[in-house]
Design a protein around this motif. Structure first.
Motif, PDB file in Angstrom:
ATOM      1  N   ARG A 155      -9.550   2.710  -3.196  1.00 50.21           N
ATOM      2  CA  ARG A 155      -9.132   1.310  -3.085  1.00 50.21           C
ATOM      3  C   ARG A 155      -8.036   1.136  -2.041  1.00 50.21           C
ATOM      4  N   ILE A 156      -7.123   2.073  -1.987  1.00 48.10           N
ATOM      5  CA  ILE A 156      -6.051   2.000  -0.988  1.00 48.10           C
ATOM      6  C   ILE A 156      -6.617   2.076   0.419  1.00 48.10           C
ATOM      7  N   LYS A 157      -7.531   3.015   0.654  1.00 46.50           N
ATOM      8  CA  LYS A 157      -8.128   3.159   1.984  1.00 46.50           C
ATOM      9  C   LYS A 157      -8.942   1.923   2.347  1.00 46.50           C
ATOM     10  N   SER A 158      -9.638   1.332   1.369  1.00 52.16           N
ATOM     11  CA  SER A 158     -10.395   0.112   1.631  1.00 52.16           C
ATOM     12  C   SER A 158      -9.456  -1.028   2.018  1.00 52.16           C
ATOM     13  N   SER A 159      -8.317  -1.138   1.342  1.00 47.58           N
ATOM     14  CA  SER A 159      -7.332  -2.172   1.683  1.00 47.58           C
ATOM     15  C   SER A 159      -6.748  -1.932   3.070  1.00 47.58           C
ATOM     16  N   GLU A 160      -6.554  -0.684   3.442  1.00 45.00           N
ATOM     17  CA  GLU A 160      -6.055  -0.367   4.780  1.00 45.00           C
ATOM     18  C   GLU A 160      -7.027  -0.859   5.861  1.00 45.00           C
TER      19      GLU A 160
ATOM     20  N   LEU B  31       0.830  -1.203   0.000  1.00 44.91           N
ATOM     21  CA  LEU B  31       0.000   0.000   0.000  1.00 44.91           C
ATOM     22  C   LEU B  31       0.869   1.259   0.000  1.00 44.91           C
ATOM     23  N   VAL B  32       1.975   1.202   0.728  1.00 47.98           N
ATOM     24  CA  VAL B  32       2.912   2.331   0.720  1.00 47.98           C
ATOM     25  C   VAL B  32       3.435   2.572  -0.692  1.00 47.98           C
TER      26      VAL B  32
ATOM     27  N   ILE C 107      -6.751  -4.657   6.130  1.00 46.15           N
ATOM     28  CA  ILE C 107      -5.539  -5.078   6.835  1.00 46.15           C
ATOM     29  C   ILE C 107      -5.683  -4.836   8.330  1.00 46.15           C
ATOM     30  N   ALA C 108      -6.269  -3.709   8.711  1.00 39.74           N
ATOM     31  CA  ALA C 108      -6.485  -3.428  10.128  1.00 39.74           C
ATOM     32  C   ALA C 108      -7.405  -4.480  10.754  1.00 39.74           C
ATOM     33  N   LYS C 109      -8.419  -4.899  10.021  1.00 40.10           N
ATOM     34  CA  LYS C 109      -9.331  -5.940  10.517  1.00 40.10           C
ATOM     35  C   LYS C 109      -8.579  -7.246  10.718  1.00 40.10           C
ATOM     36  N   TRP C 110      -7.750  -7.634   9.747  1.00 34.93           N
ATOM     37  CA  TRP C 110      -6.962  -8.856   9.879  1.00 34.93           C
ATOM     38  C   TRP C 110      -5.987  -8.759  11.045  1.00 34.93           C
TER      39      TRP C 110
END
Length: 210
Positions: A189-194, A124-125, A197-200
């Motif tokens: 999309r990046i924010k959704s992936s963040e 993501l970075v 990842i936080a949920k995981w």
């Protein structure tokens, strides 16, 4: 003799105590949680897309580079070599960034939940960095075109934009607007992936705590 045996037995006892201490620490360490299938599958899908994008970029760059240089040199313009050089320099800059931006984000450093999540965050970075570079590249091109057009007024180069440039400015504006919409979608999309990842990460902490 007895002193030597006593010293040797004491050293052996100290060594055994050290090994026993390590064994105790090993038994007390939390058991590593297996990497969930959803996390592993997501990372593998991302890697597959990255490879396809990389191949597409290289093929497209070769086509654009060879075709652009040929068209520039075949245009008959007095400054054709400079235009061809500009195409090569811009493509080299873009591909150098593409290669460096993908370095180190192909596989996790360790086969663990932490390794996979750290890889996902790192990707993501790199996506944010790619988004910033895209706009920097676009602005740099506009700056080069503006300087080129200005120098053509002194007869040093031939103008890039024919006439008053309204047609070219219209297409540049349309392209910039399209890039704006694409950037907003990509950032979403990046924010959704963040968030995913936080949920995981929370699920992994909860699993480690059980």
């Amino acid at each position: 003799m007895n002193n030597r045996e006593h010293s040797q037995s004491g050293a052996d006892q100290n060594a055994d105590d050290g090994l026993q201490e390590l064994a105790s620490l090993w038994q007390q360490a939390p058991v590593e949680v297996p990497v969930p299938t959803a996390i592993r599958a997501q990372v593998v899908r991302q890697e597959r897309r990255m490879r396809w994008y990389a191949w597409f970029e290289w093929i497209a760059s070769l086509v654009v580079g060879v075709g652009g240089v040929y068209l520039m040199l075949d245009s008959g313009a007095a400054d054709a070599p400079w235009r061809a050089l500009l195409v090569v320099v811009l493509l080299a800059w873009a591909m150098a960034f593409s290669v460096s931006n993908r370095r180190g984000v192909w596989e996790p450093l360790e086969e663990s939940v932490h390794g996979y999540l750290d890889l996902a965050r790192q990707r993501l970075v790199r996506k944010r960095r790619m988004l910033r570079f895209t706009w920097l590249f676009f602005i740099a091109e506009l700056g080069i075109f503006a300087v080129w057009q200005w120098l053509s007024g002194y007869g040093w180069l031939e103008p890039i934009f024919a006439g008053d440039g309204r047609f070219a400015m219209t297409w540049i504006s349309v392209f910039a607007l399209a890039m704006g919409f694409w950037s907003a979608w990509y950032w979403h999309r990046i924010k959704s992936s963040e968030r995913q990842i936080a949920k995981w990460q929370r699920e992994n902490i909860e699993a480690m705590g059980k």
